[in-house]
Design a protein around this motif. Sequence first.
Motif, PDB file in Angstrom:
ATOM      1  N   CYS A   1       0.839  -1.194   0.000  1.00  0.00           N
ATOM      2  CA  CYS A   1       0.000   0.000   0.000  1.00  0.00           C
ATOM      3  C   CYS A   1       0.877   1.247   0.000  1.00  0.00           C
ATOM      4  O   CYS A   1       2.098   1.177   0.140  1.00  0.00           O
ATOM      5  N   ARG A   2       0.224   2.391  -0.170  1.00  0.00           N
ATOM      6  CA  ARG A   2       0.865   3.676   0.046  1.00  0.00           C
ATOM      7  C   ARG A   2       0.622   4.084   1.485  1.00  0.00           C
ATOM      8  O   ARG A   2      -0.457   3.859   2.033  1.00  0.00           O
ATOM      9  N   ARG A   3       1.613   4.679   2.109  1.00  0.00           N
ATOM     10  CA  ARG A   3       1.405   5.204   3.453  1.00  0.00           C
ATOM     11  C   ARG A   3       0.436   6.371   3.407  1.00  0.00           C
ATOM     12  O   ARG A   3       0.495   7.227   2.520  1.00  0.00           O
ATOM     13  N   ASN A   4      -0.464   6.387   4.375  1.00  0.00           N
ATOM     14  CA  ASN A   4      -1.324   7.548   4.614  1.00  0.00           C
ATOM     15  C   ASN A   4      -2.182   7.930   3.404  1.00  0.00           C
ATOM     16  O   ASN A   4      -2.382   9.104   3.123  1.00  0.00           O
ATOM     17  N   VAL A   5      -2.686   6.936   2.653  1.00  0.00           N
ATOM     18  CA  VAL A   5      -3.642   7.205   1.578  1.00  0.00           C
ATOM     19  C   VAL A   5      -4.973   6.566   1.936  1.00  0.00           C
ATOM     20  O   VAL A   5      -5.052   5.363   2.159  1.00  0.00           O
ATOM     21  N   LEU A   6      -6.013   7.386   2.027  1.00  0.00           N
ATOM     22  CA  LEU A   6      -7.341   6.881   2.356  1.00  0.00           C
ATOM     23  C   LEU A   6      -8.128   6.503   1.110  1.00  0.00           C
ATOM     24  O   LEU A   6      -8.690   5.419   1.026  1.00  0.00           O
ATOM     25  N   LEU A   7      -8.187   7.428   0.167  1.00  0.00           N
ATOM     26  CA  LEU A   7      -9.055   7.268  -0.994  1.00  0.00           C
ATOM     27  C   LEU A   7      -8.257   7.387  -2.281  1.00  0.00           C
ATOM     28  O   LEU A   7      -7.396   8.254  -2.411  1.00  0.00           O
TER      29      LEU A   7
ATOM     30  N   LEU B   1     -10.083  19.643  -2.250  1.00  0.00           N
ATOM     31  CA  LEU B   1      -9.182  18.521  -2.496  1.00  0.00           C
ATOM     32  C   LEU B   1      -8.074  18.948  -3.462  1.00  0.00           C
ATOM     33  O   LEU B   1      -8.160  19.983  -4.114  1.00  0.00           O
ATOM     34  N   ASP B   2      -7.040  18.131  -3.581  1.00  0.00           N
ATOM     35  CA  ASP B   2      -5.821  18.600  -4.237  1.00  0.00           C
ATOM     36  C   ASP B   2      -5.919  18.682  -5.758  1.00  0.00           C
ATOM     37  O   ASP B   2      -6.916  18.291  -6.377  1.00  0.00           O
ATOM     38  N   TYR B   3      -4.866  19.187  -6.336  1.00  0.00           N
ATOM     39  CA  TYR B   3      -4.761  19.438  -7.773  1.00  0.00           C
ATOM     40  C   TYR B   3      -5.022  18.177  -8.590  1.00  0.00           C
ATOM     41  O   TYR B   3      -5.725  18.215  -9.615  1.00  0.00           O
ATOM     42  N   ILE B   4      -4.438  17.045  -8.169  1.00  0.00           N
ATOM     43  CA  ILE B   4      -4.574  15.810  -8.935  1.00  0.00           C
ATOM     44  C   ILE B   4      -6.022  15.353  -8.957  1.00  0.00           C
ATOM     45  O   ILE B   4      -6.555  14.963 -10.006  1.00  0.00           O
ATOM     46  N   TYR B   5      -6.691  15.397  -7.792  1.00  0.00           N
ATOM     47  CA  TYR B   5      -8.106  15.012  -7.742  1.00  0.00           C
ATOM     48  C   TYR B   5      -8.917  15.900  -8.678  1.00  0.00           C
ATOM     49  O   TYR B   5      -9.742  15.415  -9.469  1.00  0.00           O
ATOM     50  N   ARG B   6      -8.710  17.212  -8.582  1.00  0.00           N
ATOM     51  CA  ARG B   6      -9.506  18.134  -9.394  1.00  0.00           C
ATOM     52  C   ARG B   6      -9.218  17.959 -10.890  1.00  0.00           C
ATOM     53  O   ARG B   6     -10.114  18.106 -11.716  1.00  0.00           O
ATOM     54  N   ARG B   7      -7.982  17.629 -11.237  1.00  0.00           N
ATOM     55  CA  ARG B   7      -7.676  17.361 -12.647  1.00  0.00           C
ATOM     56  C   ARG B   7      -8.399  16.099 -13.125  1.00  0.00           C
ATOM     57  O   ARG B   7      -8.967  16.074 -14.221  1.00  0.00           O
ATOM     58  N   CYS B   8      -8.373  15.044 -12.302  1.00  0.00           N
ATOM     59  CA  CYS B   8      -9.059  13.802 -12.674  1.00  0.00           C
ATOM     60  C   CYS B   8     -10.563  14.025 -12.835  1.00  0.00           C
ATOM     61  O   CYS B   8     -11.199  13.447 -13.720  1.00  0.00           O
ATOM     62  N   ARG B   9     -11.126  14.874 -11.975  1.00  0.00           N
ATOM     63  CA  ARG B   9     -12.566  15.155 -12.048  1.00  0.00           C
ATOM     64  C   ARG B   9     -12.913  16.022 -13.250  1.00  0.00           C
ATOM     65  O   ARG B   9     -13.854  15.732 -13.998  1.00  0.00           O
ATOM     66  N   THR B  10     -12.158  17.092 -13.460  1.00  0.00           N
ATOM     67  CA  THR B  10     -12.559  18.128 -14.408  1.00  0.00           C
ATOM     68  C   THR B  10     -12.000  17.903 -15.800  1.00  0.00           C
ATOM     69  O   THR B  10     -12.711  18.066 -16.791  1.00  0.00           O
ATOM     70  N   ASN B  11     -10.744  17.514 -15.891  1.00  0.00           N
ATOM     71  CA  ASN B  11     -10.097  17.377 -17.196  1.00  0.00           C
ATOM     72  C   ASN B  11     -10.119  15.945 -17.713  1.00  0.00           C
ATOM     73  O   ASN B  11     -10.556  15.681 -18.826  1.00  0.00           O
ATOM     74  N   ASP B  12      -9.667  15.010 -16.876  1.00  0.00           N
ATOM     75  CA  ASP B  12      -9.558  13.619 -17.324  1.00  0.00           C
ATOM     76  C   ASP B  12     -10.890  12.879 -17.299  1.00  0.00           C
ATOM     77  O   ASP B  12     -11.047  11.874 -17.990  1.00  0.00           O
TER      78      ASP B  12
ATOM     79  N   LEU C   1      -8.638  15.015   3.507  1.00  0.00           N
ATOM     80  CA  LEU C   1     -10.072  14.741   3.610  1.00  0.00           C
ATOM     81  C   LEU C   1     -10.685  15.533   4.757  1.00  0.00           C
ATOM     82  O   LEU C   1     -11.755  16.139   4.623  1.00  0.00           O
ATOM     83  N   HIS C   2      -9.992  15.560   5.884  1.00  0.00           N
ATOM     84  CA  HIS C   2     -10.500  16.269   7.061  1.00  0.00           C
ATOM     85  C   HIS C   2     -10.609  17.773   6.788  1.00  0.00           C
ATOM     86  O   HIS C   2     -11.601  18.408   7.157  1.00  0.00           O
ATOM     87  N   LYS C   3      -9.606  18.334   6.125  1.00  0.00           N
ATOM     88  CA  LYS C   3      -9.638  19.762   5.802  1.00  0.00           C
ATOM     89  C   LYS C   3     -10.816  20.086   4.891  1.00  0.00           C
ATOM     90  O   LYS C   3     -11.504  21.111   5.066  1.00  0.00           O
TER      91      LYS C   3
END
Length: 634
Positions: A470-476, A557-568, A488-490
């Motif tokens: 696994c990756r350390r400290n990855v929830l989703l 949420l971070d840049y990567i999440y938003r890119r996956c949602r909006t662009n990809d 996620l908490h923020k």
Amino acid sequence: MVDTVSPRGHPKFRDFFLQLQSIPLVELSFIDRRSYMDGKKLEYKGVEALKELEKLTTQAEEVQEDILKKILAQNEETDYLNKYIVGSKNVSQFKRCVPVITYKDIRPYIVRIANGEDSSLITGHPLTEMLCSSGTSAGEPKLMPSIAEDLDRRTFLYNLIMPIINQYVPGLEEGKAMFLYFVKAETSTPCGLPARTVLTSYYKSPHFKCRARDPFNDFTSPDQAILCYDSNQSMYCQLLAGLIHRNKVLRLGAVFASALLRAISFLEHNWPNLCHDIRMGNLNATINDPGCRSAMSIMLSSPDPNLADEIEEICSCSSWKGIICHLWPNAKYIEAVVTGSMSQYIPSLKYYSDEKLPLVCTMYASSECYFGVNLKPLCDPSEVSFTMLPNMGFFEFIPLGDNRTFVMDLNEDEDEDVPQSQLVDLAHVEVGRYYELVVTTFSGLYRYRIGDVLQVTGFHNRTPQFRFICRRNVLLSIDNDKTNEEDLHKSINVAKKLLDPYNALLVEYTSYADTSSVPGHYVIYWEIIHSTSVVDKAISIDAKVLQECCIAMEEELDYIYRRCRTNDKSIGPLEIRVVKLGTFDSLMDLFITQGASINQYKTPRCIKSKAALKLLNNNVSACYFSPRDPAWIA
């Protein structure tokens, strides 16, 4: 099932193994250092690639020491190393004095280089680009330094894949590979260095674009479609090419399992248009990318109504179970990353292949460094182990314990200092134990914690093999996104403020990565009460408010999440499921009955248990989705 043979029984490789067995060990111990240090000497193919692999894994400890010496010699004048070992190339001094770091430690140097300062801050060779990691720092992608010869190392690993697979699956040179590859939007640093993903870097490099014709890597997708930045046009053209060559396809896949499932979903919605293009011999007018139109026009040189009828009959079936085997009847296996968070997609891939095709996971790599290969590509996904390639970088490992204790160690702060003396070299790890990977590279990362947790499963010659845990400290994680508990908490803290005007209070939450549909999406379970009532009671809130809570979370949420949602478009809209009062008390009761301590119980912030998920879903009173895409700027 695929027709396979054992590697030593394959006629093409039998002579090689007999020859290799006859070589004295003393001869194998001699390694031409240029073979793993000089980029031009890394382009091995076929039997020569396997022979080099045997050399490297037989002398892993010696190769690793030479690699570290070369890194130190190349980078001895850098500002970073001079902080700890002034002008020294001594390996022992490096291990004694250079600290173990995370991204926050190296980030100031990377930012300075990105802003125009010299690469000599961290590396002796000029940086040619920054690679955008799937991890983030302060909501933005982590930038990993890269030098020109890094592409040679990656190509060396890529060139090992087919010789390894050919030992088990014969005849692949007689057909085509339908691999769905995509580039992502790239930017530039303030000083003009390209900033892009490691795969985009490779596909745009001469190593890929100017590659020699190879019957073992004859792709259905034209390069123009792969290099198209519009993911929809790229997907359309690559699927169209794969359907045109459907009877020649012997293997298919994508880099990640999620991308392949996204392609199947795209096919479900677009097969009528694809059939029309094949039937008429003309490309859909919505495809306006010049490169795609040029390449596909050649491929669609004449109408083919018979092929269109075949595809239409298959795609018109009420069930798409086994659709991969029906559309590509000669395929022998599916290739994609199916380890770690991608393992959640295995049931879907088995459904669409009717469990007739092996799922092959070939390599282990990251933006920071490429690491190893799977020498048993046809093994079950749960048994995949990667043999580390000792010429890729210098590898060390933080011990995390054995099967009984490593989970507890994972809960420690990943930024906590790790004593240098605690690290274990590649050749000295122990079978069965768990470790966190630490890497030193030619491009300026020194004793850098990758964040991956690995278990040693055995050795090939004298080189360890690891299972990715696994990756350390990855929830989703749905695609390339990696959301940790803090992020996620923020995001929830921001979203729940929208409840204040309605005297509503979020009392508890947890999450789940739902991949039952494509694309998958984040599900957040909320328990809400009336904040001014003496007796806790449920409260009715307008649906638009909770929809805005969804988008408020996504915006945080971070840049990567938003890119996956909006662009990809590889992640679907975030969903909040409001549960009945007392649901989280019932969840605690469930975990306590399963052995959790009531004194130490903390609500899990991500749900993995099927029983816990069933309990939550049985108590859902309402569901709300994000009404729009979050903001994202390339």
